[in-house]
Design a protein around this motif. Structure first.
Motif, PDB file in Angstrom:
ATOM      1  N   ILE A   1      37.995   0.807  39.531  1.00  0.00           N
ATOM      2  CA  ILE A   1      38.908   0.419  40.607  1.00  0.00           C
ATOM      3  C   ILE A   1      39.814  -0.718  40.139  1.00  0.00           C
ATOM      4  N   GLN A   2      39.239  -1.675  39.418  1.00  0.00           N
ATOM      5  CA  GLN A   2      40.035  -2.796  38.913  1.00  0.00           C
ATOM      6  C   GLN A   2      41.153  -2.294  37.992  1.00  0.00           C
ATOM      7  N   HIS A   3      40.794  -1.334  37.136  1.00  0.00           N
ATOM      8  CA  HIS A   3      41.784  -0.774  36.206  1.00  0.00           C
ATOM      9  C   HIS A   3      42.886  -0.025  36.969  1.00  0.00           C
ATOM     10  N   ILE A   4      42.480   0.744  37.977  1.00  0.00           N
ATOM     11  CA  ILE A   4      43.455   1.505  38.765  1.00  0.00           C
ATOM     12  C   ILE A   4      44.427   0.551  39.467  1.00  0.00           C
ATOM     13  N   MET A   5      43.913  -0.537  40.022  1.00  0.00           N
ATOM     14  CA  MET A   5      44.768  -1.496  40.718  1.00  0.00           C
ATOM     15  C   MET A   5      45.715  -2.189  39.742  1.00  0.00           C
ATOM     16  N   LYS A   6      45.249  -2.392  38.507  1.00  0.00           N
ATOM     17  CA  LYS A   6      46.111  -2.984  37.485  1.00  0.00           C
ATOM     18  C   LYS A   6      47.260  -2.040  37.138  1.00  0.00           C
ATOM     19  N   VAL A   7      46.906  -0.756  36.977  1.00  0.00           N
ATOM     20  CA  VAL A   7      47.933   0.248  36.677  1.00  0.00           C
ATOM     21  C   VAL A   7      48.922   0.353  37.841  1.00  0.00           C
ATOM     22  N   ARG A   8      48.405   0.341  39.051  1.00  0.00           N
ATOM     23  CA  ARG A   8      49.263   0.408  40.242  1.00  0.00           C
ATOM     24  C   ARG A   8      50.249  -0.756  40.258  1.00  0.00           C
ATOM     25  N   SER A   9      49.756  -1.946  39.937  1.00  0.00           N
ATOM     26  CA  SER A   9      50.615  -3.126  39.914  1.00  0.00           C
ATOM     27  C   SER A   9      51.708  -2.993  38.855  1.00  0.00           C
ATOM     28  N   GLU A  10      51.355  -2.418  37.699  1.00  0.00           N
ATOM     29  CA  GLU A  10      52.343  -2.214  36.635  1.00  0.00           C
ATOM     30  C   GLU A  10      53.444  -1.250  37.090  1.00  0.00           C
ATOM     31  N   ILE A  11      53.027  -0.177  37.756  1.00  0.00           N
ATOM     32  CA  ILE A  11      54.009   0.808  38.231  1.00  0.00           C
ATOM     33  C   ILE A  11      55.020   0.136  39.155  1.00  0.00           C
ATOM     34  N   ILE A  12      54.513  -0.688  40.066  1.00  0.00           N
ATOM     35  CA  ILE A  12      55.371  -1.303  41.076  1.00  0.00           C
ATOM     36  C   ILE A  12      56.226  -2.427  40.491  1.00  0.00           C
TER      37      ILE A  12
END
Length: 322
Positions: free
Chosen positions: A201-212
């Motif tokens: 989940i932490q990794h997914i949220m990091k990727v999400r933040s990068e996208i945005i």
């Protein structure tokens, strides 16, 4: 042009079927004002350079804006503009044989037009822009427009007949337009990590933040690291992709969802397109279909009428000397 506004030449598509007779110019190009330079005669009625220049400008702005025009295209626009003016004159001459407009109606419409222009100042601006000398010339233009309009109403409009069978046939042909399921389209990011590991989940949220933040909502710009895959413009299935489907519907366009768990995997989705379901009955669209069919039949009848106008007419294009 007001005659065009009367509905005679929708889309301003016109062509002259009769062959032109070339005559010497009344005035050499470049001498005298444009309104006094004759470019064509239609059964003796003159079309002048000012009219032609106005129509060329209108067609150019309407279709090409301020893009650069090649000499070939400029000639094409000029020919079409002149053809339209000739057909408008023929239409007026034909209509005037049976339609008479009262002076009171001309004055009434003129008054309304001037009011819509913003009064006398607006009228003067219009007169200058259209190379008209005075209000009397404007009233003549109004009379011509009303003459053609009333001819169309009297001789062409009554020929338009729309049956229930016509409407039902049109409805059947437009079935795909009137009936369609809801459509949800997304960019889908599938993650391969262990769904039970908090670090996933932490990794997914990091990727999400990068996208945005880093890629300005462009997931396709992410650098692949083997932990996810991006699938672009996927149409979700309402049943098979239920969790993603319902989450994506609630997003604003191009917004990124929070992690969604489905079938043992985590996903992020970005809404790229949404179309609500359409289920319009015949009764709901009957009036719409009727108006569409009336418009199409009217255009077909007008096109046929335009083709007949040049027959038997004496059309002379003036050969202007440079």
């Amino acid at each position: 042009m007001l005659i065009t506004a009367a509905g005679l030449f929708p889309g301003r598509q016109a062509a002259i079927a009769a062959g032109p007779v070339v005559q010497p110019a009344d005035k050499v190009m470049g001498h005298g004002d444009a309104a006094s330079i004759v470019v064509a005669r239609v059964n003796g009625a003159k079309i002048n350079m000012a009219q032609l220049m106005d129509r060329i400008y209108d067609l150019t702005m309407e279709r090409y804006g301020r893009r650069e025009i090649t000499p070939f295209l400029a000639q094409k626009i000029k020919d079409e503009a002149l053809n339209q003016l000739v057909l408008e004159e023929l239409a007026y001459q034909k209509a005037a044989q049976s339609i008479k407009i009262s002076s009171s109606e001309v004055k009434k419409v003129t008054k309304a037009q001037i009011k819509a222009m913003g009064g006398k100042k607006g009228l003067q601006k219009y007169l200058r822009a259209n190379s008209l000398k005075n209000r009397a010339a404007f009233e003549t233009q109004i009379r011509r427009m009303l003459t053609v309009r009333d001819y169309i109403r009297k001789n062409i409009a009554p020929k338009i007949k729309i049956t229930d069978n016509d409407l039902k046939t049109a409805y059947a042909r437009g079935k795909a337009y009137f009936h369609a399921p809801e459509n949800v389209q997304v960019n889908k990011i599938l993650f391969f990590g262990d769904p039970n590991n908090p670090r996933t989940i932490q990794h997914i949220m990091k990727v999400r933040s990068e996208i945005i933040k880093k890629y300005n909502n462009h997931p396709e710009k992410l650098k692949a690291d083997g932990t996810f895959v991006v699938q672009q413009n996927i149409h979700l299935n309402k049943v098979a992709d239920k969790e993603l489907y319902e989450a994506a519907k609630k997003l604003g366009r191009y917004k990124i969802s929070k992690p969604i768990k489905m079938n043992g995997n985590f996903y992020l989705v970005q809404l790229t397109g949404y179309k609500p379901a359409r289920n319009k009955s015949f009764k709901m669209v009957k009036n719409y279909l009727k108006n569409e069919l009336i418009s199409r039949k009217k255009q077909a009848l007008l096109a046929a009428w335009r083709q007949q106008l040049p027959k038997g007419a004496k059309i002379e294009f003036v050969d202007l000397k440079p």
